[in-house]
Design a protein around this motif. Structure first.
Motif, short mmCIF file in Angstrom:
data_model
loop_
_atom_site.label_atom_id
_atom_site.label_comp_id
_atom_site.label_asym_id
_atom_site.label_seq_id
_atom_site.Cartn_x
_atom_site.Cartn_y
_atom_site.Cartn_z
N UNK A 119 -21.66 -12.37 -34.27
CA UNK A 119 -21.98 -13.20 -35.42
C UNK A 119 -23.34 -13.85 -35.14
N UNK A 120 -24.31 -13.59 -36.01
CA UNK A 120 -25.64 -14.17 -35.85
C UNK A 120 -25.97 -15.03 -37.06
N UNK A 121 -26.70 -16.07 -36.80
CA UNK A 121 -27.10 -16.98 -37.86
C UNK A 121 -28.29 -16.39 -38.60
N UNK A 122 -28.22 -16.39 -39.93
CA UNK A 122 -29.33 -15.91 -40.74
C UNK A 122 -30.21 -17.05 -41.23
N UNK A 123 -29.57 -18.16 -41.62
CA UNK A 123 -30.33 -19.32 -42.08
C UNK A 123 -29.41 -20.53 -42.14
N UNK A 124 -30.02 -21.70 -42.31
CA UNK A 124 -29.25 -22.94 -42.42
C UNK A 124 -29.82 -23.75 -43.58
N UNK A 125 -28.92 -24.44 -44.28
CA UNK A 125 -29.28 -25.24 -45.44
C UNK A 125 -28.71 -26.63 -45.24
N UNK A 126 -29.50 -27.66 -45.55
CA UNK A 126 -29.05 -29.05 -45.42
C UNK A 126 -28.81 -29.62 -46.81
N UNK A 134 -33.28 -25.61 -47.80
CA UNK A 134 -33.30 -24.62 -46.70
C UNK A 134 -34.11 -25.17 -45.52
N UNK A 135 -33.59 -25.02 -44.32
CA UNK A 135 -34.29 -25.49 -43.13
C UNK A 135 -35.12 -24.35 -42.56
N UNK A 136 -36.39 -24.62 -42.18
CA UNK A 136 -37.15 -23.58 -41.50
C UNK A 136 -36.47 -23.23 -40.18
N UNK A 137 -36.60 -21.99 -39.73
CA UNK A 137 -35.91 -21.53 -38.52
C UNK A 137 -36.18 -22.45 -37.33
N UNK A 138 -37.40 -22.93 -37.16
CA UNK A 138 -37.72 -23.77 -35.99
C UNK A 138 -37.13 -25.17 -36.08
N UNK A 139 -36.63 -25.56 -37.27
CA UNK A 139 -36.03 -26.89 -37.44
C UNK A 139 -34.51 -26.82 -37.59
N UNK A 140 -33.96 -25.62 -37.63
CA UNK A 140 -32.53 -25.46 -37.87
C UNK A 140 -31.75 -25.34 -36.57
N UNK A 141 -30.52 -25.84 -36.56
CA UNK A 141 -29.64 -25.56 -35.41
C UNK A 141 -29.49 -24.05 -35.29
N UNK A 142 -29.28 -23.57 -34.07
CA UNK A 142 -29.10 -22.14 -33.84
C UNK A 142 -27.72 -21.92 -33.24
N UNK A 143 -26.96 -21.02 -33.87
CA UNK A 143 -25.60 -20.72 -33.39
C UNK A 143 -25.43 -19.21 -33.30
N UNK A 144 -24.68 -18.78 -32.30
CA UNK A 144 -24.35 -17.36 -32.16
C UNK A 144 -22.98 -17.25 -31.52
N UNK A 145 -22.30 -16.16 -31.82
CA UNK A 145 -20.98 -15.90 -31.25
C UNK A 145 -20.84 -14.41 -31.00
#
Length: 183
Positions: A119-126, A134-145
């Motif tokens: 499971x990979x993160x594609x994007x994050x929204x606040x 939408x959060x820019x990639x460098x400002x978003x939490x990063x999660x992977x499983x």
């Protein structure tokens, strides 16, 4: 790798019925002071080895008017890691998922190969609703499983989860195994 353990791993991550698993994890909180404060505020599990875990994934089809094709699945993930309960709701449509953590909505993509689910993160929204940013990639939490099966006759699969925050770095990671349990 046993076919039985691979089937169980796929049912757990990609199935459409309620599933449960128990096992043990090695849990690591982020090392910095900010990570420590955030982990405490978020009531995340403490660092430890051989931490007992129970995960139950309650699934039901989502009800959507006018939706064509297979309905999205609503998944309520209830994780008890060493007495710390983490509950999230995910909506999964095919390989795409959305998981809400308060005001944070994480969009993911699930990839399955024989013996492994990633499971990979594609994007994050606040935010929520029309106020979502939408959060820019460098400002978003990063999660992977990642989940994978190992060789042997055990009906078991291995898991690894990592969460990191910009500036702070690693927030929480855990790895271990799950065995099938009654829901």
């Amino acid at each position: 790798m046993s076919q039985e353990s691979e089937d169980w791993m796929r049912r757990f991550h990609l199935g459409d019925e309620t599933v449960a698993g128990t096992g043990e994890l090695s849990v690591r909180r982020g090392a910095g002071p900010l990570a420590g404060v955030l982990c405490a505020l978020l009531r995340l599990p403490r660092t430890g080895d051989c931490v007992p875990v129970r995960v139950v994934v309650h699934r039901r089809p989502a009800r959507r008017a006018g939706h064509t094709g297979p309905p999205p699945l609503v998944e309520h993930w209830v994780r008890d890691i060493g007495g710390h309960r983490l509950t999230t709701t995910q909506v999964r449509t095919g390989p795409h998922g959305r998981e809400r953590h308060g005001l944070l909505l994480v969009h993911t993509r699930t990839t399955a190969t024989p013996g492994e689910v990633t499971v990979t993160q594609e994007r994050a929204v606040l935010g929520a609703g029309p106020l979502a940013i939408p959060l820019p990639a460098r400002a978003a939490p990063q999660a992977s499983a990642r989940a994978w099966t190992t060789s042997g006759a055990d009906v078991r699969f291995r898991i690894e989860v990592r969460v990191a925050l910009p500036v702070i770095g690693p927030l929480l990671s855990y790895s271990g195994h799950l065995d099938e349990a009654g829901a």
